[in-house]
Design a protein around this motif. Structure first.
Motif, PDB file in Angstrom:
ATOM      1  N   LEU A 265      24.905   0.694 -10.490  1.00  0.00           N
ATOM      2  CA  LEU A 265      24.543   1.628 -11.486  1.00  0.00           C
ATOM      3  C   LEU A 265      24.738   2.949 -10.594  1.00  0.00           C
ATOM      4  N   MET A 266      24.345   2.874  -9.334  1.00  0.00           N
ATOM      5  CA  MET A 266      24.515   4.391  -8.574  1.00  0.00           C
ATOM      6  C   MET A 266      25.946   4.820  -8.748  1.00  0.00           C
ATOM      7  N   SER A 267      26.799   3.695  -8.644  1.00  0.00           N
ATOM      8  CA  SER A 267      28.258   4.156  -8.698  1.00  0.00           C
ATOM      9  C   SER A 267      28.908   4.634  -9.832  1.00  0.00           C
ATOM     10  N   VAL A 268      28.231   4.129 -11.004  1.00  0.00           N
ATOM     11  CA  VAL A 268      28.633   4.657 -12.293  1.00  0.00           C
ATOM     12  C   VAL A 268      27.997   5.987 -12.554  1.00  0.00           C
ATOM     13  N   CYS A 269      26.832   6.167 -12.078  1.00  0.00           N
ATOM     14  CA  CYS A 269      26.281   7.552 -12.354  1.00  0.00           C
ATOM     15  C   CYS A 269      26.976   8.310 -11.257  1.00  0.00           C
ATOM     16  N   PHE A 270      27.254   8.169 -10.401  1.00  0.00           N
ATOM     17  CA  PHE A 270      27.853   9.239  -9.398  1.00  0.00           C
ATOM     18  C   PHE A 270      29.261   9.613 -10.110  1.00  0.00           C
TER      19      PHE A 270
ATOM     20  N   PHE B 286      30.316   9.171 -13.036  1.00  0.00           N
ATOM     21  CA  PHE B 286      30.125  10.123 -14.546  1.00  0.00           C
ATOM     22  C   PHE B 286      29.892  11.360 -14.414  1.00  0.00           C
ATOM     23  N   SER B 287      28.587  11.766 -13.479  1.00  0.00           N
ATOM     24  CA  SER B 287      28.385  12.919 -12.962  1.00  0.00           C
ATOM     25  C   SER B 287      29.099  13.871 -12.369  1.00  0.00           C
ATOM     26  N   THR B 288      29.941  13.211 -11.669  1.00  0.00           N
ATOM     27  CA  THR B 288      31.019  14.193 -10.889  1.00  0.00           C
ATOM     28  C   THR B 288      32.113  14.516 -11.937  1.00  0.00           C
ATOM     29  N   PHE B 289      32.431  13.608 -12.982  1.00  0.00           N
ATOM     30  CA  PHE B 289      33.619  13.825 -13.882  1.00  0.00           C
ATOM     31  C   PHE B 289      32.973  14.803 -14.727  1.00  0.00           C
ATOM     32  N   GLN B 290      31.853  14.983 -15.032  1.00  0.00           N
ATOM     33  CA  GLN B 290      31.146  15.851 -16.201  1.00  0.00           C
ATOM     34  C   GLN B 290      31.259  16.900 -15.549  1.00  0.00           C
ATOM     35  N   THR B 291      30.611  17.216 -14.308  1.00  0.00           N
ATOM     36  CA  THR B 291      30.718  18.346 -13.403  1.00  0.00           C
ATOM     37  C   THR B 291      31.758  19.102 -13.701  1.00  0.00           C
ATOM     38  N   TRP B 292      33.086  18.336 -13.140  1.00  0.00           N
ATOM     39  CA  TRP B 292      34.291  18.784 -12.921  1.00  0.00           C
ATOM     40  C   TRP B 292      34.817  19.297 -14.110  1.00  0.00           C
ATOM     41  N   LYS B 293      34.620  18.596 -15.446  1.00  0.00           N
ATOM     42  CA  LYS B 293      35.086  19.039 -16.632  1.00  0.00           C
ATOM     43  C   LYS B 293      34.376  20.173 -17.174  1.00  0.00           C
ATOM     44  N   THR B 294      33.122  20.215 -17.299  1.00  0.00           N
ATOM     45  CA  THR B 294      32.358  21.164 -18.032  1.00  0.00           C
ATOM     46  C   THR B 294      31.479  22.106 -17.017  1.00  0.00           C
TER      47      THR B 294
END
Length: 222
Positions: free
Chosen positions: A81-86, A88-96
């Motif tokens: 769960l921690m890996s998926v959240c990390f 996802f949040s890293t990708f969204q931060t880089w994208k948006t």
């Protein structure tokens, strides 16, 4: 279930010592989260119930067939769960340029209304008092049939634990939680009547047994 309020006149009321069961049931039903939990265990939301059943079955499968320990399995699930959240949040931060999983501290407010707080406290009080009274009745043999039932159940689980693996017992209990509440909701009158009859048979047996004891304890009355 409140046996003293049974609607069937042919079924005699059981001892007032079984009031703790009514108190426990009242505590569970008055809890604010009862409706949300009921959607799962009463199959009011088949999607949630099916998902819960699948997760529980997969959990037991990994413990038995996969030979994971419970602690190891829970650790793996939390790490996943921690890996998926990390990621996802890293990708969204880089994208948006914004992290969708992060909320400003001033928007995170835990609000509990006085009604919900009062209901929660009342539910907890009923549960504690119900279990306290139940344990007291069992330890003081008030009535005897309740103590006999507790001894029989303890002996049954003792023998069962020596024969059947703990994971099988755990999964059987899990299936019971997903089936009995729905069955009781539909057949509660028949279940209540059957339970009352069994308890009254136990009372008659205990009165017969007590009457043969040297100290001649007074028989159990309604």
């Amino acid at each position: 279930m409140n046996p003293s309020e049974a609607q069937n006149p042919d079924v005699p009321a059981i001892s007032p010592a079984f009031i703790p069961f009514s108190m426990i049931a009242k505590g569970i039903r008055s809890n604010p989260s009862f409706d949300a939990v009921g959607q799962v265990f009463l199959w009011k939301n088949p999607v949630k119930s099916g998902l819960f059943f699948g997760i529980g079955t997969f959990f037991v499968f990994l413990i038995t067939i996969g030979e994971y320990t419970t602690l190891t399995l829970v650790s793996y699930l939390l790490l996943s769960l921690m890996s998926v959240c990390f990621v996802f949040s890293t990708f969204q931060t880089w994208k948006t340029g914004k992290n969708p999983l992060v909320e400003p501290s001033n928007t995170i407010v835990l609000e509990i209304s006085p009604t919900e707080l009062k209901s929660s406290v009342g539910s907890l009080t009923n549960l504690i008092q119900g279990f306290q009274l139940l344990i007291y009745n069992i330890l003081t043999a008030s009535p005897w049939e309740l103590s006999f039932t507790a001894l029989a159940l303890l002996g049954f689980f003792f023998l069962l634990g020596n024969i059947i693996p703990g994971t099988v017992i755990m999964y059987t209990g899990f299936l019971f939680l997903l089936t009995f509440p729905k069955f009781y909701e539909e057949k509660h009158a028949d279940v209540d009547a059957a339970v009352i009859k069994v308890l009254n048979h136990l009372r008659a047996f205990s009165n017969t047994l007590v009457s043969k004891l040297p100290f001649k304890r007074k028989p159990i009355n309604n």
